[in-house]
Design a protein around this motif. Structure first.
Motif, PDB file in Angstrom:
ATOM      1  N   GLU A 113       0.946  -1.268  -0.229  1.00  0.00           N
ATOM      2  CA  GLU A 113      -0.079   0.020   0.027  1.00  0.00           C
ATOM      3  C   GLU A 113       0.975   1.355   0.036  1.00  0.00           C
ATOM      4  OE1 GLU A 113      -2.764  -0.396   3.177  1.00  0.00           O
ATOM      5  OE2 GLU A 113      -4.025  -1.642   2.182  1.00  0.00           O
ATOM      6  N   PHE A 114       1.873   1.380   0.787  1.00  0.00           N
ATOM      7  CA  PHE A 114       2.791   2.444   0.660  1.00  0.00           C
ATOM      8  C   PHE A 114       3.354   2.803  -0.645  1.00  0.00           C
ATOM      9  CE2 PHE A 114       6.812   4.586   1.226  1.00  0.00           C
ATOM     10  CZ  PHE A 114       6.492   5.586   1.999  1.00  0.00           C
ATOM     11  N   ARG A 115       3.854   1.611  -1.384  1.00  0.00           N
ATOM     12  CA  ARG A 115       4.596   1.682  -2.655  1.00  0.00           C
ATOM     13  C   ARG A 115       3.512   2.092  -3.649  1.00  0.00           C
ATOM     14  NH1 ARG A 115       9.601  -0.456  -3.128  1.00  0.00           N
ATOM     15  NH2 ARG A 115       9.137  -0.486  -5.442  1.00  0.00           N
ATOM     16  N   ALA A 116       2.166   1.813  -3.534  1.00  0.00           N
ATOM     17  CA  ALA A 116       1.319   1.804  -4.424  1.00  0.00           C
ATOM     18  C   ALA A 116       0.973   3.711  -4.192  1.00  0.00           C
ATOM     19  CB  ALA A 116       0.038   1.358  -4.087  1.00  0.00           C
ATOM     20  N   ASN A 117       1.025   4.235  -2.972  1.00  0.00           N
ATOM     21  CA  ASN A 117       0.665   5.529  -2.469  1.00  0.00           C
ATOM     22  C   ASN A 117       1.800   6.517  -2.920  1.00  0.00           C
ATOM     23  OD1 ASN A 117      -2.258   4.890  -1.939  1.00  0.00           O
ATOM     24  ND2 ASN A 117      -1.499   4.351   0.104  1.00  0.00           N
ATOM     25  N   TYR A 118       2.958   6.054  -2.535  1.00  0.00           N
ATOM     26  CA  TYR A 118       3.887   7.160  -2.405  1.00  0.00           C
ATOM     27  C   TYR A 118       5.253   6.845  -3.507  1.00  0.00           C
ATOM     28  CZ  TYR A 118       1.683   8.519   1.523  1.00  0.00           C
ATOM     29  OH  TYR A 118       0.801   8.867   2.468  1.00  0.00           O
ATOM     30  N   ILE A 119       5.382   5.500  -4.076  1.00  0.00           N
ATOM     31  CA  ILE A 119       6.676   5.339  -4.733  1.00  0.00           C
ATOM     32  C   ILE A 119       6.144   4.991  -6.132  1.00  0.00           C
ATOM     33  CG2 ILE A 119       8.363   3.467  -5.124  1.00  0.00           C
ATOM     34  CD1 ILE A 119       8.460   3.196  -2.043  1.00  0.00           C
TER      35      ILE A 119
END
Length: 340
Positions: A113-119
């Motif tokens: 989820e972090f990679r989808a939102n910020y990376i």
């Protein structure tokens, strides 16, 4: 091995993605949680490699110091020599099993989820065409196209059956999920109720209503199986079977792979012991080279059969079993040779 490799992985990932995190203004606490999840995800991903290296490292030290020869020359059998390795493999297998079933899925969810939102450059849009889904025993939904970015489906149809007979059919030009009140916004809505002689037709230009499904249920993200624990994944697979999902093989492969992880730990342990328990002229370097080569071949086999299971209809149980059977046979012959 974890203390050696995980910090390197974190530094490489941070150097590659720090610009994207700054550009998208990722909160500091979210970054810290991301790298906490990254550590668990990374360690689980490279578990076979870490296990191989750790066993080869200290067993080669024993062999180079002629300690293994002394142990066996004193009358200790090779199987007795293996007993501490079996105990250690049992502990590792137990930890890996419970982490893979319950802890790693939660970490994978936070990581992805972090990679989808910020990376990632673009947040996954889940765009797809010609989607259908059986949401329960009596209802089937269909959209000709779906945009996951704004959660809009086009040419929506819902068919309701009663005793395998069509009772009514809903259709709309578009359907959009309204997050604020958890309702669905339909445009050019038509409901046709099947009668014995005449059908009843209801029409509305705009209609807000509630349905027992989520728009994301039409197109689950590709990593959805990784984010569910054992019980959630079992329920998810059963629901996907009822819906007629085309991704069942990938979900089952993920489940079977978790169950096979303890067996993998034992196989890799035995191979590593057999490879490194003999004193070689090249010393530890030769053992490490040989062990790393076998570890990479195992990971390669695992990935190839995983892709086959997810993409080509190859039976997922066989995709998990074949690498373990092949390397289990290899472990048997290597152990027999090392004993001799």
């Amino acid at each position: 091995m974890l203390l050696l490799f995980v910090p390197i992985g974190i530094m490489v990932d941070l150097s590659e993605n720090i610009d994207k995190m700054i550009a998208k203004q990722a909160p500091a606490d979210a970054i810290l949680w991301y790298y906490f999840h990254f550590t668990i995800h990374f360690a689980n991903l490279l578990f076979p490699f870490f296990l191989f290296l750790s066993i080869i490292w200290f067993t080669s030290k024993l062999a180079n110091n002629t300690e293994i020869i002394a142990i066996l020359s004193s009358g200790v059998s090779f199987m007795r020599f293996l007993r501490p390795y079996i105990v250690g493999a049992s502990l590792v297998a137990t930890v890996v099993f419970f982490m893979g079933m319950f802890i790693v899925p939660a970490a994978s969810k936070g990581y992805n989820e972090f990679r989808a939102n910020y990376i990632k450059r673009n947040k996954p849009s889940l765009n797809a065409t010609a989607l259908y889904n059986q949401i329960n025993d009596d209802e089937i939904i269909y959209v000709s196209s779906f945009n996951g970015g704004n959660k809009v489906g086009y040419n929506f149809t819902l068919e309701h059956f009663n005793d395998n007979k069509l009772e009514y059919k809903l259709s709309a030009q578009s359907i959009r999920f309204e997050q604020k009140d958890s309702t669905y916004h339909l445009t050019n809505y038509v409901k046709r109720t099947i009668g014995e002689k005449d059908d009843i037709i209801e029409q509305e230009r705009v209609l807000d209503t509630i349905f027992p499904f989520k728009m994301e249920d039409l197109v689950p993200v590709d990593y959805v199986a990784e984010t569910k624990n054992l019980f959630e994944l079992n329920d998810f697979i059963e629901k996907e079977k009822q819906k007629g999902s085309g991704n069942i093989s990938g979900y089952q492969f993920n489940l079977y792979k978790r169950w096979a992880s303890p067996l993998t730990a034992f196989i890799l342990t035995f191979i590593a012991v057999a490879v490194s328990s003999m004193k070689r002229r090249g010393g530890m370097g030769v053992n490490l080279l040989f062990g790393i080569a076998i570890a990479f071949v195992f990971i390669f086999f695992d990935k190839v059969f995983g892709v086959l299971a997810e993409s080509s209809g190859f039976p997922p149980l066989l995709a998990v079993a074949i690498p373990n059977i092949v390397f289990g046979v290899l472990a048997f012959f290597l152990l027999r040779n090392a004993k001799r």
